[in-house]
Design a protein around this motif. Structure first.
Motif: not given
Lengths: 535, 289
Positions: B47, B50-51, B54, B113
């Motif tokens: 996560i 991914l964060h 982004a 995601a």
């Protein structure tokens, strides 16, 4: 010019009632618009005071200005007051003032309905705010009013629900009026695709209002019957489903977000071309992008509830549909940028607010995109990261657009120019401290601070302190705004020309300043229309 | 003194921004206050990745879009004698490009995601299940397959300090608002499934380091699972993240991750204590931390 002269003659036969009758029995779109704006300003002040109280309580870890229950009431009422009391009535006020002038109409189509939709509001607001003073205090379950928590509050609970019903009726009547006006009172030659963007965005907003306000009314009514009439819509013990409320609420709630922001898109699309001295880039794309955003807003509600345990397929759907909104929103931002590109820019207060909107709303959009990714959202959900996100889209987004709109059109409304120097002070103080206020909240959320808590672990103190200081200065500097407006209306320098802005186009700028009481008593001629609609 | 600390913080931030992502230069504690924790599970690390992906995509887009805006603001101003190019009102080519490119960027973000989402929601093959029940205001944990149950509320020291007019400084309390009377204990390296519900209003169980946040809803049993990396024994703290009334800020979560052997020993000890408690007088029971 002959056109304007005729209007000036008409202006002497206003036949407006005098004294209190002018306001209580108001049917004039300008009077009603003014009352909306004053009511919204008052609610902005009250909601702002609640925000100051919240930031004071959160100044440091272990602060105990308020009991936690009172703190929860403050956050709840801050949200409700700002959304339903400040931003929405501001937009209705601006719609009242501007739509007839921009489409070449004498007034709104349904003036008595207009009166009713305004005069419901003071009662609704009074009920809502009075709920602070009943036993048990104001509702403290958050503006989202999730059951079963919502069922635990006392007399304030039915008061709030009744207030919401009233505000909903007011919004629906206002929206009907906007649609009827735009559909029926456009001047000959003002085809739909010649309408100014503010009129377009409001038309779409009005449809959103009619579509979702009844949904909210239904949701809160079911809560009411659960509480008082023994139903179990949302009560698991009676076979009901608390998550049903979340779905229904957010089916209203997400389009509601666009109700708050679409008219802002319209305002920005008016201001940027004027001060870039260049027509809006991609006018039709702007209209279609707005319509797409409005449509998509109905199918993304699940992104507010990724942690409630929806099936993976549903989460995936809501993630993808939410990400899709970035496309039309991006188109809008790109179009505004392209409008400024190779323009001839000047930086009067409306333009300053519009530029701040472009940058800061985009930051809110970026955090929105991050929030759309479900796995990351599992970490962001319910934290200050979300608080930072929606305040970025609503304060430097919607609120800055409202300021920009007032600074843009105020000279037309009262025929006087405001103090530019003070307005620039207002701008710079706002734009600096809104960032000091909200940017650190991203850090707080990522570092693990949940939202809606009256006290927090000591490691969150530093950024909360920064945020609170930013909040106090931002809040205090808003006092400049009513002062600037008041000073302008009382003693501003008269504006002789129809338009104080060199690059302004649009029918409202073809009227004399101040605009006559009954805006366009005769439809503008084709020549005036062509001059006004030079986009 | 506060002001001095504040100034230092702001200075650190300014430096960090200047360094422009020179992450290693940041003190670990400074970074922790600004960003999401990497956490101690496979999911939480992914996560985090991914964060950050982004985040950098957004920074990249911002650099381009804001760059163009700033260019206009500087070079296309009237005071510099800029003449508006009023013919520039639309360009189908450009408009197609700035519709397609965002779609491609979005797709490239959506794929990882979606993969991770499916992975996170796979709650099968767990080695231990714990029933988690939220209440106003605390958590009850029941270890499935044993008689062990733990009721976990805000620690006494935090409770005392949180009272109105307590006169106790928050900083003097260890882990103020993030410590409980009875933490739960879990083994590292094993997949643990949580069955989450509530007996009154909606709560949400969140421990950032575990990468788990799931709502506790009356009438529903939600699932979530996590596997703590075998070398990551330690204490992980979290809070309720769904407004649940007056005590919302006062129902933290503390998870102690220990080796499987230590966990088995703890479970046995708890089980004996609980039996004793059931047989004898009301005992206060479990260990405190």
């Amino acid at each position: 010019m002959a056109e304007s002269h005729d209007i000036a003659v008409h202006a002497e036969h206003d036949q407006k009632p005098h004294g209190w009758r002018r306001w209580v029995f108001a049917t004039n779109h300008k009077d009603i618009g003014t009352m909306y704006l004053i009511a919204a300003g008052t609610m902005f002040l009250i909601g702002g005071l609640a925000a100051m109280a919240i930031r004071a309580q959160l100044f440091k870890s272990g602060m105990k200005l308020f009991d936690p229950a009172m703190f929860n009431s403050l956050t709840t009422m801050h949200g409700l007051i700002m959304i339903f009391g400040a931003i929405m009535p501001s937009w209705v006020g601006l719609a009242n003032w501007m739509i007839p002038m921009q489409i070449g109409a004498p007034d709104m189509a349904l003036p008595r309905l207009n009166n009713l939709s305004f005069w419901i509001l003071p009662f609704a607001f009074t009920l809502m705010i009075a709920s602070f003073f009943v036993p048990g205090g104001a509702v403290a379950g958050g503006w989202t009013m999730y059951p079963p928590l919502m069922q635990q509050f006392g007399d304030s609970f039915p008061m709030l629900i009744f207030a919401i019903h009233l505000m909903g009726i007011s919004s629906i009547l206002g929206a009907i009026n906007v649609i009827v006006t735009i559909m029926n009172l456009r001047a000959p030659g003002m085809s739909l695709l010649r309408m100014p963007l503010f009129v377009w965005t409001w038309l779409i907003t009005a449809y959103l209002l009619i579509a979702v306000m009844p949904v909210l009314a239904g949701a809160v009514t079911m809560q009411l019957t659960d509480h008082f009439f023994g139903t179990s819509f949302f009560n698991a013990a009676g076979g009901g489903d608390p998550v049903l409320f979340l779905h229904v609420f957010w089916f209203f709630g997400h389009p509601e977000v666009y109700i708050l922001i679409l008219p802002a898109f319209g305002v920005i699309s008016e201001i940027i071309p004027t001060f870039s001295r260049k027509p809006l880039f991609g006018y039709e794309a702007m209209v279609y992008a707005t319509a797409s955003i409005a449509f998509l807003s109905f199918i993304v509600w699940g992104h507010h509830m990724f942690t409630v345990g929806m099936p993976v397929a549903a989460q995936l759907f809501f993630m993808l549909s939410t990400m899709l909104i970035a496309v039309p929103t991006g188109v809008k931002v790109f179009n505004w940028t392209a409008t400024m590109w190779r323009g001839s820019l000047s930086f009067e207060p409306p333009m300053l607010f519009a530029i701040a909107f472009l940058f800061l709303f985009s930051i809110g959009g970026f955090s929105g995109l991050m929030l759309a990714l479900v796995p990351s959202d599992y970490q962001y959900h319910g934290t200050y990261f979300v608080v930072a996100h929606f305040h970025y889209v609503l304060v430097p987004g919607a609120v800055f657009a409202i300021f920009g709109a007032v600074y843009y059109w105020l000279p037309k409304w009262c025929g006087r120019m405001y103090d530019m120097r003070l307005a620039k002070w207002h701008f710079w103080l706002s734009v600096i401290f809104v960032n000091v206020l909200f940017f650190p909240q991203h850090f707080l959320g990522l570092a693990g601070m949940p939202r809606r808590i009256p006290d927090y672990a000591p490691q969150f103190t530093d950024w909360n302190m920064v945020s609170s200081i930013g909040g106090f200065i931002f809040g205090a500097s808003q006092a400049l705004f009513p002062y600037i407006v008041w000073k302008c209306v009382r003693s501003g320098k008269p504006v002789e020309a129809n338009s104080p802005w060199e690059g302004a186009h649009g029918l409202e700028w073809e009227l004399p300043s101040p605009a006559p009481y009954h805006s366009w008593t005769t439809p503008p001629s084709a020549a005036v229309l062509a001059h006004g609609a030079e986009h | 003194m506060k002001c001095a600390r504040l100034g230092k913080r702001l200075g650190t931030l300014a430096l960090a921004l200047l360094a422009g992502g020179g992450l290693p230069a940041w003190g670990k504690s400074g970074w922790d206050e600004l960003n999401m924790p990497r956490g101690v599970t496979n999911v939480s690390t992914r996560i985090y990745a991914l964060h950050m992906m982004a985040f950098w995509v957004c920074v990249g887009i911002a650099a381009v879009v804001f760059g163009v805006m700033i260019w206009s603001l500087i070079f296309h101003r009237k005071s510099r004698g800029a003449v508006p190019d009023v013919s520039l009102t639309h360009s189908t080519k450009v408009e197609i490009v700035w519709t397609i490119v965002p779609v491609l960027i979005l797709v490239s973000m959506a794929i990882p995601a979606a993969r991770l989402l499916v992975r996170i929601n796979n709650n099968t093959d767990s080695q231990l299940s714990i029933r988690v029940t939220g209440f106003q205001w605390g958590w009850r944990y029941q270890y499935v397959g044993s008689n062990v149950s733990v009721i976990s509320k805000l620690s006494e020291s935090s409770t005392a300090a949180s009272m109105m007019h307590s006169g106790i400084s928050a900083t003097s309390v260890p882990h103020y608002l993030l410590s409980v009377d009875h933490p739960i204990v879990v083994p590292v390296g094993e997949k643990i499934r949580l069955l989450i519900t509530s007996i009154d209003v909606i709560h949400s169980w969140w421990v950032p380091d575990l990468g788990v946040k799931r709502d506790a809803i009356p009438g529903f049993i939600n699932q979530a699972s996590f596997t703590i990396a075998p070398n990551k024994t330690g204490t992980y703290r979290g809070q309720c993240t769904e407004l649940c009334g007056r005590g919302h800020a006062y129902m933290p979560i503390v998870v102690r991750a220990v080796s499987p052997a230590a966990f088995q020993a703890w479970l046995k000890q708890q089980s004996a204590l609980d039996k004793e408690a059931a047989a004898g007088a009301p005992a206060t029971g479990v260990t405190s931390s």
